[in-house]
Design an enzyme around this catalytic site. Structure first.
Site, PDB file in Angstrom:
ATOM      1  N   HIS A 169       0.809  -1.217   0.000  1.00 55.14           N
ATOM      2  CA  HIS A 169       0.000   0.000   0.000  1.00 55.14           C
ATOM      3  C   HIS A 169       0.845   1.271   0.000  1.00 55.14           C
ATOM      4  O   HIS A 169       0.332   2.353  -0.261  1.00 55.14           O
ATOM      5  CB  HIS A 169      -0.996  -0.002   1.166  1.00 55.14           C
ATOM      6  CG  HIS A 169      -0.391   0.224   2.515  1.00 55.14           C
ATOM      7  ND1 HIS A 169      -0.236  -0.793   3.440  1.00 55.14           N
ATOM      8  CD2 HIS A 169       0.078   1.338   3.117  1.00 55.14           C
ATOM      9  CE1 HIS A 169       0.302  -0.301   4.546  1.00 55.14           C
ATOM     10  NE2 HIS A 169       0.503   0.991   4.375  1.00 55.14           N
ATOM     11  N   ASP A 210      -0.286  -7.545   1.109  1.00 54.97           N
ATOM     12  CA  ASP A 210       0.291  -6.232   1.428  1.00 54.97           C
ATOM     13  C   ASP A 210       1.811  -6.297   1.544  1.00 54.97           C
ATOM     14  O   ASP A 210       2.411  -5.747   2.462  1.00 54.97           O
ATOM     15  CB  ASP A 210      -0.323  -5.652   2.708  1.00 54.97           C
ATOM     16  CG  ASP A 210      -0.140  -4.128   2.791  1.00 54.97           C
ATOM     17  OD1 ASP A 210       0.255  -3.519   1.785  1.00 54.97           O
ATOM     18  OD2 ASP A 210      -0.385  -3.558   3.874  1.00 54.97           O
ATOM     19  N   SER A 224       4.644   2.155   8.148  1.00 51.01           N
ATOM     20  CA  SER A 224       4.271   1.089   7.220  1.00 51.01           C
ATOM     21  C   SER A 224       5.492   0.553   6.482  1.00 51.01           C
ATOM     22  O   SER A 224       6.288   1.312   5.921  1.00 51.01           O
ATOM     23  CB  SER A 224       3.268   1.607   6.181  1.00 51.01           C
ATOM     24  OG  SER A 224       1.953   1.458   6.622  1.00 51.01           O
TER      25      SER A 224
END
Length: 381
Positions: A194, A224, A297
Site C-alpha cells: 500500500h 500487502d 508502514s
C-alpha cells in the site's frame, strides 16, 4: 461441476477452521493453502464470515432464552402471552441449518469481496475510521539530480553558474512515506504494497539522508507485501545482512521491537506479540502491542534474536497499542514469486541472525544502516 467444486472447497475450508481435519488431511490442506493464494484468501474471508455468523447465532440463542422465559411467565399468568411460536421456530431453524447457511452465504461473500474494490473507489469504507494503514501522507519535492534533494535557491545558482546546463529530470512530488528494509546486500528491499502500489516514482533514503531511486519488482496487494530494488549507480551495499527472516510464526507474549520512519529520523519502538492473528482474525497478519504512527508502514518487526518476524502495516484507531504486522513467512512467498523471473532466480533469503545473543542497543546499531525511508509519488497516467 465448478459449483460442486466450490461447495466442496468451502466445506473443506470450514472443517479446517473448526479443527475437524485429521493430521494428514490438515497438513495436506496447509500445503495447498501455502501454494495457492486464492485458497489462502478464502480461508481468511470465511474465518471472518463465521465469526460474524457465530456472533449472530449467539444473539439468537439469547433471544430464544428470553422467549422461553416469556412463555413460562405467560403460562403462570404473570404477563400477557404474545405469539412466540414463530420466533421459537425461527431460532430452531437457524440453529439447525446455520452451518449450511454459512457455506451458501460464503459464496455471496466471495462475490461481494470481488466487487468491493469497485464500490470502494466511489464510496469510503464503512470501517475506515477503525483500521488505519500506517502510510504517511506528505508533500515534498525531490529533484532527481545526483540523488540529492536540492533547495530552490541552489538550483537557481547551479543554472546561473553553468552557461549550457544539461536539462534535468523533472521534479518529483512525493505524496506517500513509509519504511522499507533490505533483504539482501544488493539493494532488494521489502515494504508494504500500500506504500508504493499507486506510484510511478519511488525513492529511498538512508539514515544519513542520502536518496536513491528505486523500482517496484513485485507487488502482492492481497498480502500487502512489495519487493522494491534500489536501482541507482550511487548505491553502495552496506554488506551482509546482520538479521535473518523468520519462516515461522512468533509465540504470543514474545518481546519484539520495531525500527521505522514516522519522523525524518529512524525511530525505535518496543512491545510484544499480543495475538497470532490480525484485524478481525486476519490470518495473514499478527497483532503486536507497540507505538506506531504514519510512516511506520513497511518497517521490520524484530524478535529478541534479531530475526524479522513481520512487516508493520496498520493499526486499530479505537484501541491503544493494537498494531498489525504481515507475517514474515509471506516475504518468502513473495521472493519465490520473484525468482520466476530469470534475472532474480538466484535470490535467497537467510533465516539466520548474526546478532542473536547481543543486547538490543548493539543490535540496533548493526541494523539501522539496512532500514530506509520510502517515498513515492501518486501515479499520474
Amino acid at each position: 461441476m465448478n459449483e460442486f467444486n466450490d461447495i466442496t472447497m468451502l466445506d473443506a475450508v470450514e472443517r479446517y477452521i473448526r479443527g475437524e481435519m485429521g493430521p494428514d488431511e490438515r497438513l495436506h490442506f496447509e500445503t495447498l493453502r501455502k501454494s495457492n493464494g486464492e485458497i489462502d484468501q478464502l480461508v481468511v474471508e470465511h474465518t471472518l464470515f463465521l465469526q460474524q455468523i457465530n456472533r449472530y447465532g449467539e444473539w439468537q440463542n439469547f433471544q430464544s432464552t428470553l422467549s422461553e422465559v416469556h412463555t413460562d411467565l405467560a403460562e403462570q399468568g404473570k404477563i400477557h402471552a404474545d405469539r412466540l411460536e414463530g420466533k421459537a421456530k425461527v431460532v430452531y431453524l437457524w440453529n439447525r441449518y446455520k452451518r449450511v447457511t454459512a457455506i451458501a452465504a460464503s459464496i455471496a461473500v466471495i462475490v461481494a469481496v470481488s466487487t468491493s474494490s469497485v464500490f470502494n473507489s466511489i464510496t469510503p469504507a464503512a470501517n475506515e475510521h477503525k483500521y488505519q494503514e500506517l502510510k504517511g501522507v506528505i508533500d515534498e519535492v525531490i529533484r532527481d539530480n545526483n540523488n540529492i534533494k536540492v533547495k530552490q535557491e541552489n538550483i537557481e545558482k547551479a543554472i546561473t553558474a553553468e552557461p549550457n546546463p544539461t536539462p534535468a529530470r523533472p521534479d518529483i512530488v512525493a505524496r506517500f512515506k513509509g519504511t522499507g528494509f533490505l533483504i539482501d546486500g544488493k539493494g532488494l528491499m521489502i515494504t508494504n504494497a500500500h506504500v508504493v502500489k499507486e506510484s510511478k516514482n519511488v525513492y529511498v533514503q538512508n539514515n544519513k539522508g542520502e536518496y536513491f531511486r528505486a523500482i517496484v519488482l513485485q507487488l502482492d496487494v492481497n498480502r500487502d507485501v512489495a519487493i522494491i530494488k534500489i536501482d541507482d549507480e550511487k548505491f553502495r551495499s552496506p554488506g551482509v545482512l546482520p538479521y535473518g527472516i523468520s519462516r515461522t510464526s512468533a509465540p504470543i507474549a514474545e518481546t519484539i521491537y520495531t525500527l521505522g520512519f514516522p519522523r525524518n529520523e529512524i525511530v525505535y519502538g518496543e512491545g510484544y506479540l499480543s495475538a497470532r492473528t490480525g484485524y478481525n482474525g486476519d490470518t495473514l497478519s499478527c497483532q503486536i502491542s507497540v507505538d506506531a504512527n504514519p510512516g511506520n508502514s513497511g518497517g521490520p518487526v524484530f524478535n529478541k534474536n534479531g530475526e524479522v518476524i513481520g512487516i508493520l502495516s496498520a493499526k486499530e484507531e479505537a484501541t491503544e497499542g493494537a498494531v498489525f504486522a504481515v507475517q514474515s513467512k509471506y516475504i518468502y512467498q513473495a521472493v519465490e514469486q520473484l525468482r520466476r523471473n530469470s534475472l532474480y532466480s538466484k535470490v535467497k533469503l537467510s533465516s539466520r541472525s548474526m546478532i542473536s545473543g547481543i543486547d538490543k542497543i548493539q543490535q540496533v546499531k548493526k541494523i539501522e544502516d539496512y532500514i530506509y525511508m520510502v517515498k513515492a509519488d501518486k501515479y499520474q497516467p
